[in-house]
Design a protein around this motif. Structure first.
Motif, PDB file in Angstrom:
ATOM      1  N   GLN A  13       3.985  -3.716 -11.168  1.00  0.00           N
ATOM      2  CA  GLN A  13       5.399  -3.145 -10.800  1.00  0.00           C
ATOM      3  C   GLN A  13       5.643  -2.130  -9.845  1.00  0.00           C
ATOM      4  O   GLN A  13       6.551  -1.751  -9.501  1.00  0.00           O
ATOM      5  N   SER A  15       5.877   0.375  -6.854  1.00  0.00           N
ATOM      6  CA  SER A  15       6.162   0.193  -5.595  1.00  0.00           C
ATOM      7  C   SER A  15       6.038   1.569  -4.542  1.00  0.00           C
ATOM      8  O   SER A  15       5.977   2.586  -5.399  1.00  0.00           O
ATOM      9  N   HIS A  73       1.148  -4.689  -5.601  1.00  0.00           N
ATOM     10  CA  HIS A  73       2.723  -5.241  -5.977  1.00  0.00           C
ATOM     11  C   HIS A  73       3.250  -5.593  -4.587  1.00  0.00           C
ATOM     12  O   HIS A  73       3.693  -6.837  -4.196  1.00  0.00           O
TER      13      HIS A  73
END
Ligand code: ATP
Length: 270
Positions: A13, A15, A73
């Protein structure tokens, strides 16, 4: 985890916007890892091989893992992390087999990013003394090199390694076609510390007096991980005193505590 010392995350997840103060490093990793995964045809058309392996180096807690995760990601890749030191410690006699297994898994789960943390544990310069333990580490390294030489850079597996001891790495690892791109990930400067603090305080209830700039100016030498710890600790002080916002005093106490712990840690190491 399937084996200890290994972590597989099919939907990482992290970023890029969660990474503070590493703008240049983000640009570099996009070009060296993300682009070959996303647009392999750019390389085929021009007729060059994209980099196979990228080495991130710098002190602990500066965001190397975070960078690798963010690339995964961004490219919808499976994130496969191995901690080389744990492999060596726990799987005596099996290191080479496990390395093979990791590359097989990466192909199976592709697109994927293999992240090898603390790579110096299996890739230190050859020592003169040769105990059976050294020979085992050597075999693990040989297998890693063989895997890297054996696969197509244009495939959909990216390899990133991290170390805080680039100086002790075996030059064989750094040859062209292996880990031939280096990205330094240093501790943040004051502006970088501001960025990191902004990220980690963004969901916190802060007293209006709290001045991020001031905290950044008082935390020279702190890593991203230290700054995150300072935010958490400040929050803990507020919770303990049953306040609904985190105050300047909470942050001052947290800075003192975390920086103090760092100092003790350093003294223990010396
Ligand atoms: P190590 O070498 O110890 O494995 P690392 O460089 O891989 O460290 P991370 O594991 O990425 O460091 O950092 C630990 C945590 O610290 C991250 O999950 C993140 O919360 C925070 N952190 C570190 N660097 C940054 C940064 N540049 N921006 C925001 N948060 C950061």
């Amino acid at each position: 985890p399937i084996v200890s010392g290994m972590e597989v995350d099919e939907k990482p997840q992290a970023s890029y916007d969660q990474i503070g103060g590493l703008e240049e490093q983000v640009v570099e990793i996009k070009e060296t890892v993300e682009l070959p995964l996303k647009k392999p045809e750019l390389f085929t058309n021009i007729g060059i091989e994209p980099p196979k392996g990228v080495l991130l180096y710098g002190p602990p807690g500066t965001g190397k893992t975070l960078l690798a995760k963010a690339v995964a990601h961004e490219t919808n890749a499976t994130f496969i992390k191995i901690v080389a030191s744990e492999f060596v410690r726990k799987y005596i006699g099996e290191g080479a087999r496990l390395v093979r297994g990791v590359f097989e898994l990466a192909k199976e789960k592709s697109p994927s990013i293999i992240f090898i943390d603390e790579i110096d544990a299996i890739a230190a310069k050859r020592l003169k003394s040769s105990t059976s333990g050294d020979r085992e580490v050597q075999r693990t390294l040989m297998q890693l090199l063989a895997e890297m030489d054996g696969f197509e850079a244009r495939g959909d597996v990216g390899i990133i390694a991290a170390t805080n001891r680039p100086d002790i790495l075996d030059p064989a690892l750094l040859r062209p076609g292996r880990f031939d791109r280096f990205i330094e990930v240093p501790v943040p400067n004051e502006e970088g510390r501001m960025e990191v603090l902004k990220i980690h305080t963004s969901h916190m209830s802060l007293d209006e007096e709290v001045d991020i700039q001031l905290i950044a100016s008082l935390t020279e030498g702190a890593s991203g991980a230290d700054l995150k710890a300072i935010c958490t600790e400040a929050g803990m002080f507020a919770i303990r005193e049953e306040r609904s916002t985190v105050t300047v005093a909470d942050f001052m106490d947290a800075v003192e505590k975390i920086i103090g712990m760092e100092r003790e840690e350093e003294m223990r190491r010396e």
